[in-house]
Design a protein around this motif. Structure first.
Motif, PDB file in Angstrom:
ATOM      1  N   ALA A 175     -59.422 -26.715 -66.529  1.00 42.32           N
ATOM      2  CA  ALA A 175     -60.470 -27.083 -65.578  1.00 42.32           C
ATOM      3  C   ALA A 175     -60.975 -28.498 -65.858  1.00 42.32           C
ATOM      4  CB  ALA A 175     -61.621 -26.078 -65.660  1.00 42.32           C
ATOM      5  N   GLU A 176     -61.068 -28.833 -67.137  1.00 41.18           N
ATOM      6  CA  GLU A 176     -61.565 -30.157 -67.522  1.00 41.18           C
ATOM      7  C   GLU A 176     -60.587 -31.251 -67.092  1.00 41.18           C
ATOM      8  OE1 GLU A 176     -62.409 -33.662 -69.867  1.00 41.18           O
ATOM      9  OE2 GLU A 176     -60.614 -32.446 -70.080  1.00 41.18           O
ATOM     10  N   ARG A 177     -59.282 -31.024 -67.287  1.00 43.14           N
ATOM     11  CA  ARG A 177     -58.274 -32.014 -66.858  1.00 43.14           C
ATOM     12  C   ARG A 177     -58.293 -32.149 -65.343  1.00 43.14           C
ATOM     13  NH1 ARG A 177     -58.688 -31.325 -71.579  1.00 43.14           N
ATOM     14  NH2 ARG A 177     -57.194 -31.845 -73.213  1.00 43.14           N
ATOM     15  N   ARG A 178     -58.426 -31.010 -64.701  1.00 50.25           N
ATOM     16  CA  ARG A 178     -58.422 -31.007 -63.239  1.00 50.25           C
ATOM     17  C   ARG A 178     -59.606 -31.811 -62.696  1.00 50.25           C
ATOM     18  NH1 ARG A 178     -56.229 -26.118 -59.516  1.00 50.25           N
ATOM     19  NH2 ARG A 178     -56.788 -27.107 -57.578  1.00 50.25           N
ATOM     20  N   ALA A 179     -60.784 -31.568 -63.272  1.00 50.04           N
ATOM     21  CA  ALA A 179     -61.978 -32.304 -62.848  1.00 50.04           C
ATOM     22  C   ALA A 179     -61.815 -33.795 -63.151  1.00 50.04           C
ATOM     23  CB  ALA A 179     -63.209 -31.747 -63.559  1.00 50.04           C
ATOM     24  N   GLY A 180     -61.214 -34.108 -64.294  1.00 49.44           N
ATOM     25  CA  GLY A 180     -61.003 -35.514 -64.676  1.00 49.44           C
ATOM     26  C   GLY A 180     -60.079 -36.227 -63.701  1.00 49.44           C
ATOM     27  N   CYS A 181     -59.052 -35.525 -63.250  1.00 53.55           N
ATOM     28  CA  CYS A 181     -58.120 -36.110 -62.282  1.00 53.55           C
ATOM     29  C   CYS A 181     -58.818 -36.353 -60.950  1.00 53.55           C
ATOM     30  CB  CYS A 181     -56.912 -35.192 -62.082  1.00 53.55           C
ATOM     31  SG  CYS A 181     -55.816 -35.138 -63.510  1.00 53.55           S
ATOM     32  N   GLU A 182     -59.646 -35.380 -60.554  1.00 48.03           N
ATOM     33  CA  GLU A 182     -60.376 -35.539 -59.289  1.00 48.03           C
ATOM     34  C   GLU A 182     -61.331 -36.729 -59.363  1.00 48.03           C
ATOM     35  OE1 GLU A 182     -61.979 -31.592 -58.704  1.00 48.03           O
ATOM     36  OE2 GLU A 182     -59.960 -30.833 -58.244  1.00 48.03           O
ATOM     37  N   GLU A 183     -61.978 -36.862 -60.516  1.00 49.85           N
ATOM     38  CA  GLU A 183     -62.887 -37.987 -60.705  1.00 49.85           C
ATOM     39  C   GLU A 183     -62.110 -39.310 -60.679  1.00 49.85           C
ATOM     40  OE1 GLU A 183     -65.952 -38.347 -60.544  1.00 49.85           O
ATOM     41  OE2 GLU A 183     -66.181 -40.374 -61.362  1.00 49.85           O
ATOM     42  N   GLY A 184     -60.944 -39.329 -61.296  1.00 49.01           N
ATOM     43  CA  GLY A 184     -60.099 -40.526 -61.283  1.00 49.01           C
ATOM     44  C   GLY A 184     -59.718 -40.911 -59.860  1.00 49.01           C
ATOM     45  N   ALA A 185     -59.326 -39.918 -59.070  1.00 47.52           N
ATOM     46  CA  ALA A 185     -58.958 -40.182 -57.670  1.00 47.52           C
ATOM     47  C   ALA A 185     -60.157 -40.746 -56.915  1.00 47.52           C
ATOM     48  CB  ALA A 185     -58.456 -38.894 -57.021  1.00 47.52           C
ATOM     49  N   ARG A 186     -61.336 -40.155 -57.170  1.00 47.31           N
ATOM     50  CA  ARG A 186     -62.547 -40.616 -56.488  1.00 47.31           C
ATOM     51  C   ARG A 186     -62.827 -42.086 -56.818  1.00 47.31           C
ATOM     52  NH1 ARG A 186     -67.594 -41.566 -56.910  1.00 47.31           N
ATOM     53  NH2 ARG A 186     -67.619 -41.314 -59.178  1.00 47.31           N
ATOM     54  N   GLN A 187     -62.743 -42.413 -58.105  1.00 52.56           N
ATOM     55  CA  GLN A 187     -63.027 -43.791 -58.521  1.00 52.56           C
ATOM     56  C   GLN A 187     -62.001 -44.775 -57.960  1.00 52.56           C
ATOM     57  OE1 GLN A 187     -63.750 -44.169 -62.751  1.00 52.56           O
ATOM     58  NE2 GLN A 187     -65.229 -42.491 -62.752  1.00 52.56           N
ATOM     59  N   LEU A 188     -60.804 -44.288 -57.710  1.00 47.99           N
ATOM     60  CA  LEU A 188     -59.755 -45.180 -57.174  1.00 47.99           C
ATOM     61  C   LEU A 188     -59.730 -45.182 -55.653  1.00 47.99           C
ATOM     62  CD1 LEU A 188     -56.918 -44.310 -59.718  1.00 47.99           C
ATOM     63  CD2 LEU A 188     -58.181 -46.468 -59.550  1.00 47.99           C
ATOM     64  N   GLY A 189     -60.598 -44.369 -55.037  1.00 45.62           N
ATOM     65  CA  GLY A 189     -60.692 -44.372 -53.578  1.00 45.62           C
ATOM     66  C   GLY A 189     -59.526 -43.705 -52.880  1.00 45.62           C
ATOM     67  N   VAL A 190     -58.890 -42.728 -53.547  1.00 46.60           N
ATOM     68  CA  VAL A 190     -57.817 -41.961 -52.898  1.00 46.60           C
ATOM     69  C   VAL A 190     -58.213 -40.486 -52.910  1.00 46.60           C
ATOM     70  CG1 VAL A 190     -55.937 -43.557 -53.464  1.00 46.60           C
ATOM     71  CG2 VAL A 190     -56.552 -41.755 -55.095  1.00 46.60           C
ATOM     72  N   THR A 191     -57.635 -39.690 -52.003  1.00 50.30           N
ATOM     73  CA  THR A 191     -58.001 -38.271 -51.997  1.00 50.30           C
ATOM     74  C   THR A 191     -57.377 -37.562 -53.191  1.00 50.30           C
ATOM     75  OG1 THR A 191     -56.141 -37.635 -50.597  1.00 50.30           O
ATOM     76  CG2 THR A 191     -58.211 -38.165 -49.485  1.00 50.30           C
TER      77      THR A 191
END
Ligand code: ADP
Ligand code: MG
Length: 388
Positions: free
Chosen positions: A230-246
């Protein structure tokens, strides 16, 4: 006695048919599925086999030859995720997997309300990261699809099986396991695009090349596993958000350096680097397999392991030991596979090296004081099918 014979003994009449669905091992592309990226699993010769008959009275009876539990008797109309969660799917609630599939079919409007009698037995090792759970789900889905003439395609059955595991059993898995079990073909790896679920069968005929892919089940499962996913998954989502991609899928490999430069958090940067580079490794492996250069995928597998160990940080001592001892003993490449923190690794070897490499891995485990792993070849096998 075979599974049909066990069914007859258990329920007192003959099953209508027998179906099977395999476990899987992932060749390359890890933690990429929920980033809408690429994965490349192959089906194992190990299968869940189910003997099944339809009922008309709304009762669902479930039994497994592999678990010391009586027949679970449920009513299809009463199936709710909450009911089984309360019972605890994780603690002996194995019936949640097939019951979840019936629930998912019913929820999607398919005519399964008559119920069924199901008896199954599986040769897929459980909890080894080889998807014994998906095999259970997919074999149930396929049997009901045939018996109730639902007309669903293999990918549709896979998606419903995933929904069963996510929403009914309560495990937040991606769709790779179910797609592999439902759609794989013999002698191939399955290239799956997790965005649109398009698939391609990529030739992976190891025997013709004089090669073997060993699965090394470490037989360990370290506790931090669940939270870490769950932590990796949330981290990836946060990374996508910061990079402006879905999703991280949308970061092209060529743009990885500039994407990493935009990220300030060291941990997010590592997760993004893993996902984007592993998507790229899937493409590399496909290119090599299409070109018939099977041996050349070895170093790509080993690079994938380094990424999982150093960037995603989901490996463990046992998995690292498989990879280092195998490669030291002359393997062509090796990596952990699946969710990490235990489970299995894969090792690509020349056929002639399979025994000495296996021996070296076993010796390394003995020296380290670890439980002996279980080693067997992963022959790329067929997906779910009706047996009779
Ligand atoms: P994996 O899918 O990697 O093997 P999971 O934890 O996702 O591991 O699924 C394992 C669970 O699936 C078991 O705890 C059990 O509930 C269920 N299961 C798998 N195989 C069988 C079987 N043959 N009979 C009954 N339950 C099974
Ligand atoms: Mg599973």
């Amino acid at each position: 006695m075979d599974v049909a014979g066990q069914f007859a003994e258990l329920y007192g009449y003959e099953p209508t048919g027998v179906w099977s669905a395999p476990g899987r091992v992932n060749l390359i592309g890890e933690y990429t599925d929920f980033n809408e990226g690429f994965v490349m699993p192959l089906a194992l010769p190990h299968t869940a086999v189910a003997a099944v008959a339809r009922r008309t009275d709304g009762v669902l009876r479930l039994h497994s030859a592999d678990i010391d539990a009586p027949v679970a008797e449920l009513r299809v109309d009463d199936l709710t995720p909450l009911a089984l969660t309360a019972r605890g799917a994780g603690q002996g609630g194995w019936a949640a997997y097939p019951a979840g599939v019936v629930w998912a079919l019913r929820e999607a409007g398919h005519a399964v309300s008559g119920g069924a009698d199901i008896h199954l037995a599986s040769t897929v090792p459980t909890g080894a990261g080889l998807s014994s759970s998906a095999a259970l789900e997919v074999v149930t889905a396929l049997a009901l699809n045939d018996l109730c003439e639902l007309g669903l395609t293999a990918p549709e059955l896979a998606v419903l099986s995933q929904r069963a595991e996510n929403a009914f059993v309560g495990v937040p898995c991606g769709v790779m396991d179910q797609m592999a079990s439902a759609c794989a073909t013999e002698g191939h790896a399955l290239h799956l695009d997790c965005r649109d679920l398009s698939i391609r069968q990529v030739p992976f005929d190891l025997a013709a090349q004089g090669l073997q892919l060993l699965v090394v089940d470490t037989r360990v499962k370290h506790e931090l596993g669940d939270g870490a996913y769950a932590e990796r998954r949330a981290g990836c989502e946060e990374g996508a958000r910061q990079l402006g991609v879905t999703h991280l899928r949308d970061v092209p490999y060529a743009e990885l350096p500039s994407a990493l430069a935009k990220l300030t958090d060291e941990k997010i940067r590592r997760y993004v680097r893993h996902v984007v580079s592993d998507d790229h490794r899937v493409e590399q492996v496909i290119g090599l397999l299409d070109a018939g250069e099977v041996r050349a995928i070895g170093p790509v597998l080993t690079e994938g392991h380094a990424s999982l160990r150093d960037d995603l940080r989901i490996s463990c001592e046992e998995l690292d030991l498989v990879v280092t001892s195998a490669n030291t003993a002359g393997a062509i490449g090796a990596r952990m596979t699946g969710g990490g923190f235990g489970g299995s690794a894969i090792v690509l070897v020349e056929e002639a090296d399979a025994d000495p490499v296996t021996k070296s891995i076993l010796e390394a485990f003995t020296t380290a004081g670890f439980t002996a792993p279980r080693v067997f070849p992963a022959v790329p096998s067929a997906g779910a099918r009706r047996e009779r």
